[in-house]
Enzyme design. Structure first.
Site, PDB file in Angstrom:
ATOM      1  N   GLU A 154       0.825  -1.210   0.000  1.00 13.05           N
ATOM      2  CA  GLU A 154       0.000   0.000   0.000  1.00 13.05           C
ATOM      3  C   GLU A 154       0.863   1.266   0.000  1.00 13.05           C
ATOM      4  OE1 GLU A 154      -3.175  -0.102  -0.647  1.00 13.05           O
ATOM      5  OE2 GLU A 154      -2.912  -2.261  -0.738  1.00 13.05           O
ATOM      6  N   HIS A 157       1.927   2.027  -3.555  1.00 11.77           N
ATOM      7  CA  HIS A 157       0.959   2.748  -4.387  1.00 11.77           C
ATOM      8  C   HIS A 157       1.118   4.255  -4.211  1.00 11.77           C
ATOM      9  CE1 HIS A 157      -1.417  -0.333  -6.267  1.00 11.77           C
ATOM     10  NE2 HIS A 157      -1.803  -0.887  -5.132  1.00 11.77           N
ATOM     11  N   GLU A 210      -0.632  -2.652  -9.863  1.00 10.26           N
ATOM     12  CA  GLU A 210      -0.609  -3.671  -8.821  1.00 10.26           C
ATOM     13  C   GLU A 210       0.700  -4.437  -8.823  1.00 10.26           C
ATOM     14  OE1 GLU A 210      -2.756  -4.344  -6.345  1.00 10.26           O
ATOM     15  OE2 GLU A 210      -3.784  -2.528  -6.972  1.00 10.26           O
TER      16      GLU A 210
END
Length: 283
Positions: A154, A157, A210
């Site tokens: 996370e 990202h 991703e």
């Protein structure tokens, strides 16, 4: 290194207070930036079409609103919650390795919070705003190494500015001829970033986004001394959860598991194994 000290210019009652703020102090990077062991290429130049400051401010506002809503429902974990303390400890090890991936991270006001919910979910909003739901920790019975892989993913990202890139791609159509004048002010893309609100929590990333987040998160966690093979076991657990009758699979709706994802991680685990072993020797 004080990770819980409030920013000098912020009032004690602010959401940026010592209760929650993770501050990356100057000089806190644990290592001089070195060549990445995973290959993710250069970040997309399209992200530059969206003002980073505007997006980070919008994310901070939405994050504060989310925390207030969770607090009103008595779902926001207190500082002494064991799972939150565990997340803080993991973040403290990961954050110093963020800056080589994005120099803006030096100014980010990192936060980590835990929300009581059966949802299997976690995210990091632009600017370093991290949240975990208890469901992802409890239902998947994540180890510290697996939790570090989720958090690293996370964080990646945010570091690779995937949200900024997504906005540029989805909102920037037919604006190319007007960019010169638009970007002198806030501009259409800036307005789009400022007005996203809750959409930042459900923004859909591409398959390549991703993959990047998987690999960058893998390296972040390995440098922090977390077992690289946990990335594989994590996504195996995710795959099992998606095939079960468990509810609240919010994370898997935006981060689908599958054999291809696991194979790519298996191929990259050996690339960062040396980083993990060095971290363990030095830690």
């Amino acid at each position: 290194m004080c990770l819980f000290c409030p920013a000098p210019s912020v009032a004690p009652s602010s959401p940026w207070s010592a209760r929650r703020a993770f501050l990356l102090a100057a000089g806190a990077a644990a290592a001089t930036p070195v060549m990445a062991q995973v290959d993710v290429g250069s970040a997309s130049s399209l992200r530059k079409l969206v003002p980073a400051e505007t997006l980070e401010q919008s994310a901070a506002q939405q994050y504060r609103q989310m925390l207030e809503q969770a607090r009103a429902k008595r779902a926001l974990a207190p500082d002494n919650h064991p799972q939150l303390q565990r997340l803080h400890a993991i973040a403290k090890r990961l954050i110093p390795y963020a800056t080589p991936w994005n120099d803006r991270a030096r100014q980010w006001r990192w936060e980590v919070n835990l929300i009581g919910s059966s949802q299997i979910n976690a995210f990091c909003m632009p600017g370093g705003k991290i949240a975990f739901y208890t469901g992802i920790l409890d239902q998947l019975k994540l180890t510290d190494d697996e939790t570090a892989m989720v958090m690293g993913h996370e964080m990646a990202h945010a570091l690779r500015e995937h949200a900024r890139e997504r906005i540029a791609k989805t909102q920037g159509t037919n604006l190319a001829l007007r960019l010169g004048s638009q970007l002198l002010g806030l501009g259409d893309l800036g307005q789009a970033a400022a007005g996203l609100g809750g959409q930042l929590l459900t923004l859909q990333f591409s398959r390549s986004d991703e993959s990047e987040a998987d690999l960058v998160g893998l390296e972040l966690a390995a440098r922090a001394g977390y077992q690289p093979s946990a990335a594989v076991s994590l996504w195996q657990k995710m795959g099992n959860a998606s095939g079960s009758k468990q509810g609240g699979l919010a994370f898997l709706s935006t981060h689908p598991s599958g054999p291809a994802r696991i194979r790519e991680l298996e191929l990259n685990v050996p690339k960062v194994q040396g980083l993990y072993e060095a971290a363990r020797r030095n830690g």
